[in-house]
Design a protein around this motif. Structure first.
Motif, mmCIF file in Angstrom:
data_model
loop_
_atom_site.group_PDB
_atom_site.id
_atom_site.type_symbol
_atom_site.label_atom_id
_atom_site.label_comp_id
_atom_site.label_asym_id
_atom_site.label_seq_id
_atom_site.Cartn_x
_atom_site.Cartn_y
_atom_site.Cartn_z
ATOM 1 N N SER A 86 0.827 -1.204 0.000
ATOM 2 C CA SER A 86 0.000 0.000 0.000
ATOM 3 C C SER A 86 0.862 1.254 0.000
ATOM 4 C CB SER A 86 -0.919 -0.014 1.217
ATOM 5 O OG SER A 86 -1.676 1.179 1.302
ATOM 6 N N LEU A 87 1.900 1.269 0.832
ATOM 7 C CA LEU A 87 2.797 2.422 0.897
ATOM 8 C C LEU A 87 3.553 2.613 -0.417
ATOM 9 C CD1 LEU A 87 4.279 1.959 4.498
ATOM 10 C CD2 LEU A 87 2.703 3.759 3.748
ATOM 11 N N ALA A 88 3.989 1.496 -1.012
ATOM 12 C CA ALA A 88 4.706 1.576 -2.287
ATOM 13 C C ALA A 88 3.811 2.164 -3.372
ATOM 14 C CB ALA A 88 5.200 0.191 -2.694
ATOM 15 N N ASN A 89 2.553 1.762 -3.361
ATOM 16 C CA ASN A 89 1.611 2.320 -4.341
ATOM 17 C C ASN A 89 1.430 3.819 -4.136
ATOM 18 O OD1 ASN A 89 1.273 -0.268 -5.322
ATOM 19 N ND2 ASN A 89 -0.629 -0.654 -4.208
ATOM 20 N N GLN A 90 1.353 4.236 -2.883
ATOM 21 C CA GLN A 90 1.200 5.660 -2.586
ATOM 22 C C GLN A 90 2.413 6.461 -3.061
ATOM 23 O OE1 GLN A 90 0.223 6.331 1.569
ATOM 24 N NE2 GLN A 90 -1.228 4.618 1.584
ATOM 25 N N LEU A 91 3.583 5.843 -2.933
ATOM 26 C CA LEU A 91 4.822 6.515 -3.350
ATOM 27 C C LEU A 91 5.088 6.334 -4.847
ATOM 28 C CD1 LEU A 91 7.059 5.422 -0.324
ATOM 29 C CD2 LEU A 91 6.231 7.744 -0.790
ATOM 30 N N GLU A 92 4.170 5.663 -5.536
ATOM 31 C CA GLU A 92 4.269 5.396 -6.971
ATOM 32 C C GLU A 92 5.556 4.641 -7.318
ATOM 33 O OE1 GLU A 92 3.787 9.128 -8.984
ATOM 34 O OE2 GLU A 92 1.622 9.188 -8.603
ATOM 35 N N LEU A 93 5.844 3.650 -6.488
ATOM 36 C CA LEU A 93 6.999 2.778 -6.730
ATOM 37 C C LEU A 93 6.512 1.529 -7.447
ATOM 38 C CD1 LEU A 93 8.815 3.025 -3.255
ATOM 39 C CD2 LEU A 93 9.371 4.256 -5.368
#
Length: 265
Positions: A86-93
Motif C-alpha cells: 500500500s505504501l509503495a503504491n502511494q509513493l508510486e513505486l
C-alpha cells in the motif's frame, strides 16, 4: 556434534547448523542463531559426520510457546507485506511484494519484492521502520523467485521443480543448452519464468562425460581407414553420423561398441 540441515520455509533452501549435542530428529522444530538473529526452522536432514566447517549451533528445540510465537510472526509479516504494498503504491513505486517474514526474535523484518528496474526505496524503508520499530530489509528478487512463489505446470506436465523440490535456484547458462545439442528455440528451452529451464542442469554432467568419447560436428575422422566428416551427434547413445568423403554415404559410428553401419540415405 552432528550437522543438520534446517529449512526456514517448507521446500526452501537448507542451511547447515551444528546440533549442539541436542537430541533431534528430522521434522523437529528448532531455534537457531543466524546472521540476522534467532530464526525458527525445521530439521530437514541430519548428517552423521562433521564436515569440519564453522557452522552456527542450534540454540534449542522449539517448544509449544515458540511455535505459537512463530505462527504469530507469520501472521504479522503477512499484514506488514500488505502495508508495504500500500505504501509503495502511494509513493508510486513500481514494485510487487512477494513475501515477508520476521526473524524469530522480531529484530528484523525482511520483504522480498519484484521489479523490472532498480528501485529507490529509501523513503519506503523509513516509513516501514517507523511503523514496525525494527530493522527493515527490502530485497529485490528475480523472476525465477516469482515462479517458485506462484508455482505452475511445466512443459513436462508436472509441477514446477522450483516450487516442488528444488532448494537452490542455481544459474543455468546457454553453454549447457549447447552442450546437450538442444536447438536454441526459446519456446523449448525457457520455463514459465522466461529463463532457461532448471532441468537443463540435471543431465549436463552426463552429457559432458559422454562428449569425451565423441568428435565434434565438422570434424574429419577415419572410418574403416577411410576419410569421413562428422555431420551429427547422438550424445546419450554415444553415437555419431559421419559422411564418407569417397561416396557420400552415411555411416553410424557407435563409439561405445565401435560399430559402424553404412547407409545410402
Amino acid at each position: 556434534m552432528k550437522t543438520i540441515g534446517v529449512e526456514f520455509k517448507k521446500g526452501g533452501k537448507q542451511y547447515t547448523f551444528y546440533d549442539n549435542d541436542i537430541e533431534l530428529l528430522i521434522g523437529d522444530n528448532v531455534i537457531v542463531e543466524t546472521e540476522r538473529g534467532l530464526q525458527f526452522g525445521t530439521i530437514a536432514s541430519i548428517y552423521v559426520k562433521d564436515d569440519k566447517k564453522d557452522h552456527s549451533k542450534v540454540v534449542k528445540k522449539a517448544n509449544s510457546d515458540d511455535e505459537k510465537q512463530h505462527l504469530n510472526n507469520i501472521k504479522s509479516a503477512l499484514k506488514a507485506k500488505d502495508k508495504a504494498q500500500s505504501l509503495a503504491n502511494q509513493l508510486e513505486l513500481d514494485m510487487k511484494f512477494l513475501d515477508s517474514y520476521y526473524t524469530f526474535d522480531k529484530k528484523q523484518l525482511v520483504f522480498q519484492f519484484l521489479a523490472d528496474n532498480r528501485i529507490d526505496f529509501r523513503e519506503l524503508a523509513k516509513s516501514l521502520a517507523s511503523i514496525y520499530k525494527t530493522r527493515i530489509e527490502l530485497r529485490q528478487v528475480g523472476v525465477r523467485d516469482k515462479a517458485k512463489e506462484i508455482s505452475g505446470i511445466g512443459p513436462c506436465g508436472r509441477k514446477l521443480c522450483c516450487s516442488s523440490f528444488l532448494n537452490d535456484l542455481d544459474s543455468v547458462g546457454i553453454a549447457q543448452v549447447k552442450n546437450q545439442n538442444i536447438a536454441l528455440n526459446p519456446q523449448k528451452i525457457n520455463g514459465l519464468c522466461g529463463r532457461l529451464l532448471c532441468c537443463l542442469k540435471y543431465e549436463d554432467d552426463l552429457y559432458t562425460e559422454y562428449r569425451k568419447y565423441l568428435p565434434e560436428v565438422g570434424d574429419k575422422v577415419k572410418v574403416n581407414g577411410e576419410e569421413a566428416i562428422v555431420i551429427s551427434l547422438d550424445i546419450p547413445r554415444k553415437k555419431y553420423i559421419a559422411l564418407m568423403v569417397n561416396d557420400n554415404t552415411k555411416v553410424e559410428v557407435d563409439v561405445s561398441k565401435k560399430n559402424e553401419k553404412r547407409s545410402n540415405k
